[in-house]
Motif scaffolding. Structure first.
Motif, PDB file in Angstrom:
ATOM      1  N   SER A 367      -8.604  -4.442  -2.619  1.00 51.01           N
ATOM      2  CA  SER A 367      -7.595  -5.293  -3.243  1.00 51.01           C
ATOM      3  C   SER A 367      -8.302  -6.263  -4.183  1.00 51.01           C
ATOM      4  CB  SER A 367      -6.812  -6.083  -2.201  1.00 51.01           C
ATOM      5  OG  SER A 367      -6.011  -7.086  -2.826  1.00 51.01           O
ATOM      6  N   ALA A 368      -7.781  -6.397  -5.377  1.00 50.89           N
ATOM      7  CA  ALA A 368      -8.360  -7.323  -6.351  1.00 50.89           C
ATOM      8  C   ALA A 368      -8.033  -8.774  -6.027  1.00 50.89           C
ATOM      9  CB  ALA A 368      -7.866  -6.984  -7.752  1.00 50.89           C
ATOM     10  N   TYR A 369      -7.144  -8.989  -5.043  1.00 49.47           N
ATOM     11  CA  TYR A 369      -6.603 -10.336  -4.819  1.00 49.47           C
ATOM     12  C   TYR A 369      -7.043 -10.993  -3.515  1.00 49.47           C
ATOM     13  CZ  TYR A 369      -3.674  -8.376  -8.441  1.00 49.47           C
ATOM     14  OH  TYR A 369      -3.253  -7.766  -9.595  1.00 49.47           O
ATOM     15  N   ARG A 370      -7.730 -10.246  -2.663  1.00 49.80           N
ATOM     16  CA  ARG A 370      -8.154 -10.849  -1.390  1.00 49.80           C
ATOM     17  C   ARG A 370      -9.346 -10.085  -0.824  1.00 49.80           C
ATOM     18  NH1 ARG A 370      -3.755  -7.735  -0.399  1.00 49.80           N
ATOM     19  NH2 ARG A 370      -3.946  -6.131   1.217  1.00 49.80           N
ATOM     20  N   ALA A 371     -10.120 -10.790   0.007  1.00 54.88           N
ATOM     21  CA  ALA A 371     -11.277 -10.186   0.659  1.00 54.88           C
ATOM     22  C   ALA A 371     -10.841  -9.360   1.860  1.00 54.88           C
ATOM     23  CB  ALA A 371     -12.242 -11.271   1.106  1.00 54.88           C
ATOM     24  N   LEU A 372     -11.543  -8.270   2.100  1.00 59.39           N
ATOM     25  CA  LEU A 372     -11.280  -7.451   3.279  1.00 59.39           C
ATOM     26  C   LEU A 372     -11.613  -8.225   4.549  1.00 59.39           C
ATOM     27  CD1 LEU A 372     -12.860  -4.123   1.999  1.00 59.39           C
ATOM     28  CD2 LEU A 372     -10.462  -4.390   2.673  1.00 59.39           C
ATOM     29  N   ASN A 373     -10.848  -7.980   5.595  1.00 59.90           N
ATOM     30  CA  ASN A 373     -11.095  -8.581   6.902  1.00 59.90           C
ATOM     31  C   ASN A 373     -11.993  -7.640   7.707  1.00 59.90           C
ATOM     32  OD1 ASN A 373     -10.895  -9.335   9.654  1.00 59.90           O
ATOM     33  ND2 ASN A 373      -8.967 -10.409   9.256  1.00 59.90           N
ATOM     34  N   ASN A 374     -13.170  -8.107   8.106  1.00 53.49           N
ATOM     35  CA  ASN A 374     -14.109  -7.241   8.834  1.00 53.49           C
ATOM     36  C   ASN A 374     -13.514  -6.657  10.097  1.00 53.49           C
ATOM     37  OD1 ASN A 374     -15.917  -7.913   6.859  1.00 53.49           O
ATOM     38  ND2 ASN A 374     -17.437  -8.847   8.210  1.00 53.49           N
TER      39      ASN A 374
END
Length: 601
Positions: A367-374
């Motif tokens: 997603s260009a709008y948020r960081a991935l959740n590990n």
């Protein structure tokens, strides 16, 4: 003179005959000496490796491992060597839990545990490389002579190497205190030579006659002296005196493995890496994801600005996905084949095949709008899969157009810190990269190679019919930083058009596991950047503070790193072939290190 794209301390180096580029000028001199005696890139590289073991012991030593990728200009082909060692055949997690429970910390093996000592693979790799790809003009004996001279007659220690000694003082004294005062005042004093067992300062003359004698024995008798002779006995005696499982049989049975490097084509070039148990596949998977995002028009490569928020977000997220996948795909392939009959090499080939659908499907996580959740990350699989399953880097080229990309390592600073008595070298702690989760393919077990972070890199231009033209030999040391830096420097060269020195100097990022969240590590894969609930994005000073704020807004945990702490970004070298006729090389050496690129004339 055109302006550089950013401030560099060093100019690009050019040569028509060959270049040696490493983190230590004295090691460069060793390589140049061998080229001058008629050696080729391989011969010179072994001399550099041995000299680095003397001059930068915190990062590499006889007790470590080695990998290399070799480009043969005559055949236009790429070859590789896996010189990593295996664990003791009698290694058993239940035994460790019973006899040394203190060695298990947060679901991982302590980096100072004697059980993290695997068979050192570097010495065998050096000798094998010369026998397989050397010029024939230089013997193993010849290649070791510069290192012997440095150890025996002494050398002035360089600035960053001295710093690594200084920050390791307490570790070295603590680990070796059980040997008694005489040992500390004799053996350890070779590394902590100042009053009060203090580390050397930059420019201080350092001698190590024990290491010189060990190297002389290797030069005279070859690697057999290390794996079967009195040196082997010294290693085993020291490990077993501390309760470890390593045996003479473990050393005697060791051998290097010739491998065919894996590659991925992007921007008209192929990036080559050593296959697992090396982690170079992370760099290839990352490039594949970036290419998939570009082909789906999720990103526009031509619009990305270097080290902008948008660009770094793409790098961070694709690296996180690739590191997650490394939990499944980076392990000892030989062990899996022998024990279960599974050829994981076939799966690796499918993963890297653009037609498999893997990259297209995996890139949908971005997603260009948020960081991935590990915590939400899952391992990517083939759509039709039936299979679920402190280092130095240097590079050398020669006047025949050959090049070698070489990495040598003891893992953490001075490895375990265990010093082999009267031999002058330390033992690595690569076994700390095993997983203690029995559901992991990287699960700790006897006779097995662990997940390995050291990765040489090579870039070629495809010529067809399986032949390649050398574009660049490069690499960047530094644990889990290595595939991350491979990607960034690859793009610096090919997407942004930087020259070798600019490409290696440019400020970098490096992902790491959050230091305060070790308890969230479930023990899969290795203890890399996504092993814990939160990944920290280390940002090197020189990147715009507004970019830092922008990444934080996307949900990234960011840390700005300055000064000597910039070691987290590694220290790299590049040799680029500018033309074949006439032969011209260009090269760069990382400003974060003590080294340089040196031309052979």
């Amino acid at each position: 003179m055109p302006d550089s794209k950013f401030s560099s301390r060093r100019s690009t180096v050019y040569s028509t005959k060959g270049i040696v580029s490493s983190t230590q000028p004295l090691a460069n001199a060793a390589g140049i000496k061998i080229l001058d005696k008629g050696g080729n890139a391989i011969d010179a590289a072994v001399a550099v490796a041995a000299a680095l073991g003397v001059t930068e012991t915190a990062s590499t030593d006889l007790g470590g491992d080695a990998f290399l990728i070799y480009y043969d200009n005559k055949t236009k082909r790429v070859s590789g060597l896996n010189g990593s060692g295996r664990s003791a055949f009698k290694l058993n997690l239940e035994d460790i839990k019973r006899t040394h429970p203190q060695d298990i910390i947060d679901n991982r093996l302590s980096t100072e545990s004697v059980f993290s000592v695997n068979v050192p693979g570097a010495v065998a790799a050096w000798e094998t490389a010369i026998e397989r790809w050397g010029s024939g003009n230089i013997s193993f004996y010849d290649a070791l002579q510069p290192a012997i001279n440095l150890a025996e007659n002494g050398y002035p220690i360089s600035e960053i190497s001295a710093h690594l000694y200084q920050i390791s003082e307490s570790k070295l004294k603590s680990i070796n205190s059980i040997k008694g005062e005489e040992f500390l005042n004799d053996d350890l004093a070779k590394f902590l030579p100042n009053e009060g067992a203090k580390a050397p300062v930059a420019g201080q003359l350092i001698k190590n006659e024990y290491l010189a004698n060990t190297l002389k024995l290797l030069a005279e008798k070859g690697s057999i002296a290390f794996y079967e002779g009195e040196i082997a006995q010294s290693i085993v005696d020291e490990v077993q005196s501390r309760g470890g499982a390593l045996s003479l049989q473990d050393l005697r049975l060791h051998s290097s493995t010739t491998v065919f490097p894996i590659s991925y084509e992007f921007l008209g070039k192929k990036l080559w890496e050593i296959p697992p148990n090396g982690s170079g596949i992370i760099a290839l998977l990352t490039l594949g994801l970036i290419k998939a995002l570009a082909e789906k028009h999720d990103i526009r490569l031509e619009d990305l600005e270097h080290n902008s928020v948008e660009y770094l977000h793409v790098i961070i997220e694709t690296l996180k996905l690739s590191f997650k996948d490394s939990e499944e795909y980076v392990h000892d392939q030989e062990h899996l084949l022998e024990e279960f009959g599974i050829r994981s090499s076939e799966t690796i080939a499918k993963l890297l095949d653009p037609k498999s659908g893997y990259f297209e499907e995996r890139s949908q996580q971005f997603s260009a709008y948020r960081a991935l959740n590990n915590d939400d990350l899952k391992v990517g699989e083939l759509p039709d899969s039936t299979f679920k399953s402190d280092t130095v880097y240097f590079t050398v080229s020669d006047s025949d157009g050959n090049a070698v990309s070489f990495v040598n390592s003891v893992f953490h600073r001075f490895g375990t810190g265990i010093l082999v008595p009267k031999r002058g070298f330390f033992l690595q702690n690569r076994g700390a990269n095993f997983s203690l989760n029995e559901n992991s393919k990287n699960f700790i077990k006897g006779g097995k190679r662990p997940y390995h972070t050291i990765i040489p890199g090579l870039i070629t231009t495809p010529l067809g019919d399986g032949k390649e033209e050398l574009y660049a030999s490069y690499g960047i040391q530094g644990g889990f930083n290595q595939p991350q830096a491979h990607v960034q420097v690859f793009l610096n060269l090919l997407l942004f058009g930087y020259n070798p020195q600019e490409a290696i100097d440019a400020p970098r990022i490096s992902l790491a596991p959050h230091p305060k969240l070790a308890h969230t590590d479930k023990g899969y894969g290795s203890n890399g950047p996504i092993s814990r609930s939160i990944t920290v994005v280390n940002i090197e000073e020189g990147i715009d503070p507004e970019v830092v704020k922008g990444l934080e807004k996307l949900g990234h945990s960011v840390k700005v790193v300055k000064g000597l702490n910039r070691k987290v970004f590694g220290r790299g070298q590049i040799i680029k072939k500018e033309s074949q006729e006439p032969l011209i090389y260009s090269a760069g050496s990382d400003q974060r290190g003590d080294g340089a690129a040196v031309a052979f004339i």
